[in-house]
Each structure stands twice: as C-alpha cells, then as structure tokens.
Design an enzyme around this catalytic site. Structure first.
Site, short mmCIF file in Angstrom:
data_model
loop_
_atom_site.label_atom_id
_atom_site.label_comp_id
_atom_site.label_asym_id
_atom_site.label_seq_id
_atom_site.Cartn_x
_atom_site.Cartn_y
_atom_site.Cartn_z
CB SER A 1 -0.96 -0.03 1.20
OG SER A 1 -1.97 0.94 1.06
CG ASP B 1 -6.55 -2.52 -4.31
OD1 ASP B 1 -7.34 -1.85 -3.62
OD2 ASP B 1 -5.34 -2.64 -4.03
CG HIS C 1 -5.48 -2.29 -0.44
ND1 HIS C 1 -4.67 -1.89 -1.49
CD2 HIS C 1 -4.93 -1.73 0.67
CE1 HIS C 1 -3.69 -1.13 -1.04
NE2 HIS C 1 -3.82 -1.03 0.27
#
Length: 793
Positions: free
Chosen positions: A647, A722, A755
């Site tokens: 991330s 995502d 994610h």
C-alpha cells in the site's frame, strides 16, 4: 553523528573490571567449569536445550500465533451496575466484577424455524434482553458488510428475524441504542428504528444507490470515519443524529471481475462482470453531506444547515457528539483539512453556535473522534467543567488533552510536554475529577494509561512504572468503576479487568497460555528497538536478527517500509509476522529493519508535517540514509540490501528505489504510483488539490523509470479487484517501464483480489511468492553447505 552503536546492540562488553578482579574471576570460572564437566561425565545426562522448530510461512499467513482477546460487552443487566458479557466457547456469560457469573445464552439456543443458525457475529442490547446475530454476511468494503439479522429474546428464548411483513431483509448496518433495546438499522440505504415495543419506525424515504442515510459511502468509510455508521444516538435514546451522503456528482470508477460472483451455469459466464464504484479522485466532486436529527417520539426529522455560505467549502464531517439530550456538537474540516470548525446546535431551539474555528498555515488536521463531555448529573464540585468539551489539541508541536469552553474562550490544557496523548479522554470520572488517557509520555514506541487530576493537573501513571515496557489499550465501563486493560506487547499479550476505585482488584480475562506454549517450541528472531540520528533528526527503528546471529558473518538486510503520514510501525507490540519468518527461518536469516521516517506519527507535529505537499521526498530519503547506515555495518552484505512494502509502503518502496541507490532489490505490493489516481480525501489532506500543487503532484509520482534499470531486480504485485488502490496504478507503472525499455522486474497479478489480496487462496499465494522472490534476490542458504545462494548475481 548517530545514536546507534555496537554497544547499544550488546556486541561489545562495557564491563569495568580491574586486572586483579579479572584474574580472580577467571580462576573461579575455571574451577566451576571443571566441576561442571565432572558432573556431566558422571551423570551422563544431557541438559542441552530442546531443538526448536522453525516458523512456518503457512502458520504466519493463517495467523496461528495471533493472540486472543475476549470480547467484552458492557451492559445494564437487571439494574446491576458494571455488568458485562464474555464469550467462552459456545457460551455467552453474564458477569459482574465480583460475584455474578451465569450463562446468558448458548449458541445452541439460536434456532429459527427448527434450523440452527450459523451466526457470523453477535451484539447485545444494553439491557441484555436481546441478542442480535448476523448470518450470511458478505463483505461490502473494508469496514462494512451486508447480512441478515435475527433477534434472540434472552427471557423468552424466542428467535425472530429482523425485517417487516415476514420479509427477510438484507441489511447494511444494525446498532443498539445506548439504553433499553431499541435498534437502528439501514435497509436499501434508508434508516429504520425497531422500537422497544417491537414496532419498526421508518425515518427516511429517499435512499438510493447514490443517497446514503445513516450509512457511509466508500470515501467516508475508508478515509473519514473508519466505520459503516453515520448514526449517533442521544444519551436518552429518544433522538438520532445521522448524516445523509449524496454521491450522485462523483464520477464512477469501473473495474472488471474475472471470476468473482460469476455462475458457470449461466450464459453470461463467458463475459466478465463490471464493478462500478463512486470513487472521488483529487480535484473531483466529493459527496455532499447533510446532518439530520430525528425525534423518535414525534417521528420528525430536522435538517441543520451547518456549513453553507462560508469559506469552509465542501466540508468533511469528522465527528458528531451529543452534549446532552437535546444539543449536538459537530466537528468538520474544509476539503483539504487545513481548517477545522466545531459548532453546537440545539435540536429543540433549532439554533446553531460556532464554538471554534482555526486554520493551519502548514500541515493538516488529522481525522479524530476523541471529543467527550463531562458526565451528566456530575457533582457540583466540577460544574465549571460541564460548559464545554474535552478533546485533543496541538500544543507546542505535540498533541495534548484540552478543555474547550462553549463560549469560545481559549482552551485549557490539561497536559503538556514533548510527548503525545494518543487516545483520550477515554473516561472522565465525575466523582473525583480524573480524566483518563493513553500517551507516549514514557516513550514514543509505547502506550501507557494515565489520568490527570482536574483539581491539580497532576498526571498519574497506571501502567507506567518508569521501567517496564508496554503497549496498552483500554475500555471503560459505562459507569467508569471498572475497565478492561489490554496488554499488546512486546511480550505475549494478556487482558485483565481492573478497578478505578480499588487498586488491588484484578480479574484475569485472557492469559494466552496456549500461545505461550506454542511459542516455547519455535525459534523466533531477536528484536531490538533503538534510535538513529542523521541530519540532526532522530528516528525510531526496529531491527530483527537471526537468533544465532554471528558478527563474523555477512547478512543480507531487508527493510520493511510503510511510512504513511501519521502512521507508526516501530511500536513495542507483540508480533510474529512475515518479517519474523524471514529473520528467523534457516533458509533466509535476514536482518529485517523498520524505520519510521519523516511524516510518521508520535515524533512531533513538525516531524509529521514535513512531508506536506510533497509526499515521497523525505520518506524515501530517510529510508535511503538508514539503508546506507546498515550497509556500512561490518556484518552486512552491502550488495544485498532490499526494501519492501504494501500500500503506502509499496509506494514508498518504489519511490526509494527510484531516488536512493543503496537498495539493489525491492518488492512493492498494491502500490500507489501517482497521487492523482488515489482518492480525494486522503490525498488532498496531504497534497492539497492538484490545481494548487501541480509541481508537488508531478514530483511525487513514480516517473524516473531510467533509475529502475539500474537495479538488480524488483517485484510488483497487485489485485485486480482492489477498490482502494486501483490496479490502474500498477498498469501506469508497467506502461512507463515498458516505454523505458526496463525489463528487470517481475509481476504477480491476483484476479479479483481486493487491497488485502486474499480472494481464492491469494493470502497464501502472495506470501509464498514474496518469500520465494526475496529468497532468490537476497540469497537462500543451502542447508547442505551452509552457503548462501543468489539467483540473480
């Protein structure tokens, strides 16, 4: 000059013995050693420590070593003060701190129409008369889900579904009132309340795919409230304040689903499904927001215009707090979080009063929901503390407890110093005038529980004895006589019930004895915390080394990075994770380093705000300087230093590889590559709007692809589903690399994974790919020869 030295790591003895003392010690040790050898020879007994197992990667991913915590629900049962519920296996027990301990219900009681309910979660009404259980839960976004709900009556043992006219509704959100057993819930984006008498009252009628009543849309859930709920009950449960969010003006982002939610038996299986999400990107419209207050007795709702016709355009509501049974405090920022306002509205008089407005020249206001009122019906001794609220405000570069009067006068600070209040006020004792909070007073990598006296402003430590390390959290009972104390590390976590009135009272809730037993048979790395100083700035770091570390060997180093604004990775928490696996497993035996660079939290606001409007610059520089420090250590293989992150950590990994030359390898998972492609609320908080910071956005994106060609190799992974950091980011990166004729990278794509990359066994797959790849890069030890092999050298 830096604070790190071999002495800090215990590699050089600093004893101060004189020569005569040394000779005596040597003779004594020789005698002891001779006797020990004689004893072992005679007894023929081996006292060598038992062989320990290595950490298994599958056990790490499947969270075998995750500590347990009891879910404690505070209730008001039969008028008994400070009772609570705890789950023991299939039983939910009702307890009080001293005597009562009885079963409220068993999982076997949850039977509807002769069918045993396989529930996903449960919650109990405050009066303990009903248990709400969810079934058939499906994830919506990070914090939200859809589910069907059943109500279990603890007195009659009846089970009924939550819905109307015998329809079984799929519900987005359900929450109990603070008294009794009223239940608010959201169905088809409209807000309903199930009253104490069992009747259902509908409060809104305009819910659509774009209009949310009492429920967050994607951006409010992910970046503002970290919750699916925008519902706030009044203390007497007679009113509900809620937000109406309208995202009809937000552009739609589309992404395909290749395997998820597709039925192979249907003709359209041959075509992928298109997912659509209202996702505001920087400079694009945000959801419009309105505050309503519904009176459940009159079934009337009022819309309060709190932010029209003023400079604070496009507000972002951060918090709503009931001051009493008729007044509400609302805190909101402007779009880029540089100004914050608190307004008080009287729901009966329909009046609005501005309590506070302030703006920052540099930096931003973080999202926080910490404001709290002095308890209602408090002693007259503390009457002066009732006409205002308590919150966390900045003071001399750090965040501290303050009392903010409603009349607009200056705040009264309860704490001060070069440390942060991280959570508070957690509880305000209306009898003794004590305000409880968590803080970094002892050390920025720890969290301890304290209270400050409103009478003297003296601070008293509860868990901080000046010596023991610890990272704590807590939750107080509604009346405040008891609290659950959670110890999160650095040792094995535990959980206890403690009393604010009796310091000697302690009831153990969880010891994690099973986890301790499991850990006793495995090899874990050694963990050290320290501080590193360069360019007159000091940074916290955490280093993990192989248990059999040998200063005469050469070890690869892997940096694990996150680095997002206000975040913290270097904290004294218990963790047996992927980094522990790489440091301890005999195939790898890496030195794994984590450094919290500029922009991260709890090191002063100037340290945090230094990255404002130019994300990636200082964060990558700090990782590079730390990387050079470790690369220069005599026991480090300077040619095999890598970095990885997920991330924001994936972004920081790429930015560091782009700008710093110490790292030869890197792994970026679900990375941001261009801040113009990420969501508006998060990005604009730190970067402003694109039209006001064009140069900052340009420099912060991953763009110098020629630099990547100088690396030995790097790896990128992303899930195509995502919803947070879109797959689009990695596709932009791939396009730039292709145009630059850069071929020294590998990529893994995970179909339909969000994610977290977990769909269809992807959790195991991603970590096996990461471990295999980094083993090839930094070197894997051949068990037959003990020699480290490198694939790409």
């Amino acid at each position: 000059m830096n604070d790190f030295s071999f002495e800090d790591k215990g590699l050089i003895s600093r004893s101060g013995f004189g020569s005569r003392h040394v000779r005596r010690v040597v003779k004594a040790l020789a005698l002891i050693f001779s006797l020990l050898i004689l004893y072992l020879t005679i007894s023929n007994v081996s006292d060598s420590p038992p062989k320990r197992d290595s950490l298994s990667l599958d056990d790490i991913v499947l969270q075998k070593y995750k500590p347990s915590y009891k879910q404690v629900n505070w209730i008001d049962s039969q008028g008994l003060k400070d009772t609570f519920l705890v789950k023991y296996g299939d039983l939910i027990n009702i307890q009080d701190p001293y005597n009562l301990n009885k079963t409220l219900f068993s999982v076997s009681d949850l039977v509807y129409n002769g069918i045993q309910l396989d529930y996903d979660s449960y919650s109990i009404s405050f009066d303990a008369k009903y248990v709400l259980v969810s079934v058939n839960k499906s994830q919506r976004w990070r914090h939200s889900s859809f589910a069907q709900y059943y109500l279990y009556n603890t007195e009659t043992k009846d089970v009924n579904m939550l819905g109307q006219d015998n329809e079984h509704w799929t519900i987005s959100l359900a929450e109990w009132s603070p008294t009794g057993h009223q239940l608010s819930f959201v169905y088809n984006n409209d807000l309903y309340v199930r009253k104490n008498d069992g009747n259902v009252q509908r409060l809104t009628y305009d819910g659509t795919v774009d209009v949310f009543n009492g429920l967050t849309d994607w951006i409010y859930e992910e970046e503002v409230l970290s919750s699916p709920s925008t519902i706030w009950w009044s203390p007497d449960s007679d009113k509900i304040a809620f937000l109406k969010l309208n995202e009809s003006e937000i552009p739609t982002y589309h992404y395909p689903l290749y395997t998820a939610e597709l039925d192979p038996s249907l003709p359209e299986f041959d075509y992928n499904k298109d997912m659509a999400i209202k996702y505001p990107k920087p400079g694009n419209p945000n959801p419009s927001v309105s505050l309503f207050v519904a009176d459940l007795n009159s079934n009337a709702s009022s819309n309060f215009s709190l932010w029209h016709n003023e400079p604070l355009a496009e507000p972002v509501v951060q918090n709503v707090l009931w001051v009493n049974t008729s007044s509400v405090l609302v805190q909101f920022t402007n779009r880029n979080s540089t100004c914050i306002t608190a307004r008080l509205l009287d729901t009966e008089l329909k009046s609005i009063h501005t309590v506070k407005t302030e703006c920052l020249e540099e930096g931003w206001y973080e999202v926080q929901q910490s404001a709290k009122m002095f308890p209602l019906n408090n002693s007259l001794v503390w009457e002066n503390w009732s006409d205002g609220y308590f919150d966390i405000l900045a003071l001399d570069d750090y965040n501290h407890l303050a009392f903010i009067p409603f009349n607009g006068s200056s705040p009264i600070y309860l704490t001060s110093g070069a440390w942060d209040v991280t959570d508070g006020p957690i509880h305000i004792d209306g009898d003794f005038g004590n305000v409880y909070f968590l803080a970094t007073l002892k050390d920025s990598t720890e969290r301890h529980l304290y209270y400050v006296s409103l009478d003297t402003l003296e601070i008293y430590g509860i868990t901080d004895n000046g010596e023991d390390e610890g990272y704590y959290s807590t939750s107080f009972s509604p009346f405040g006589d008891f609290y659950v104390l959670n110890y999160h590390g650095p040792d094995v976590p535990w959980q206890e019930l403690r009393s604010t009135k009796d310091k000697d009272y302690c009831l153990s809730l969880e010891t994690n004895s099973r986890l301790k037993q499991q850990l006793s048979s495995i090899t874990l790395p050694s963990v050290e915390y320290g501080k590193l100083t360069f360019n007159d700035t000091t940074f916290n770091f955490m280093e993990r080394r192989p248990r059999n570390f040998d200063v005469n060997k050469k070890y690869p180093v892997l940096f694990f990075a996150y680095g997002g604004p206000g975040s913290q990775q270097v904290a004294k928490l218990f963790r047996v994770d992927f980094q522990a696996y790489l440091a301890s497993h005999p195939d790898f035996e890496f030195i794994v380093v984590t450094l919290d660079g500029r922009g991260t939290g709890f090191n002063g606001n100037a340290f945090r705000y230094s990255v404002s409007r130019h994300l990636g610059e200082w964060e990558s520089y700090d990782q590079g300087q730390a990387g050079k420090f470790w690369a220069d250590l005599p026991f480090v293989d300077e040619n095999h230093v890598g970095i990885w992150g997920w991330s924001y950590g994936g972004y920081l990994t790429l930015k560091t590889l782009e700008t710093q030359d110490v790292f030869s390898y890197g792994m970026a998972v679900a990375p941001v590559t261009d801040w113009r492609l990420y969501d508006s609320v998060y990005t604009e908080r730190y970067m402003d709007l694109p039209q006001y910071n064009k140069e900052g956005y340009k420099n912060s994106q991953i763009h110098d692809y020629e630099k990547f060609k100088q690396l030995k190799r790097f790896f990128v992974a992303h899930g195509t589903g995502d919803d947070n950091v879109h797959f689009q980011h990695s596709m932009h990166l791939m396009d730039g690399l292709n145009l630059a004729n850069c071929y020294n990278y590998d990529m893994a794509v995970f179909p339909d994974s969000a994610h977290s990359i977990s769909y269809h066994n992807a959790s195991l797959s991603i970590y096996h790919r990461l471990s295999e790849w980094i083993g090839d890069a930094l070197g894997r030890i051949d068990p037959s020869t003990g020699v480290r092999q490198h694939r790409w050298d």
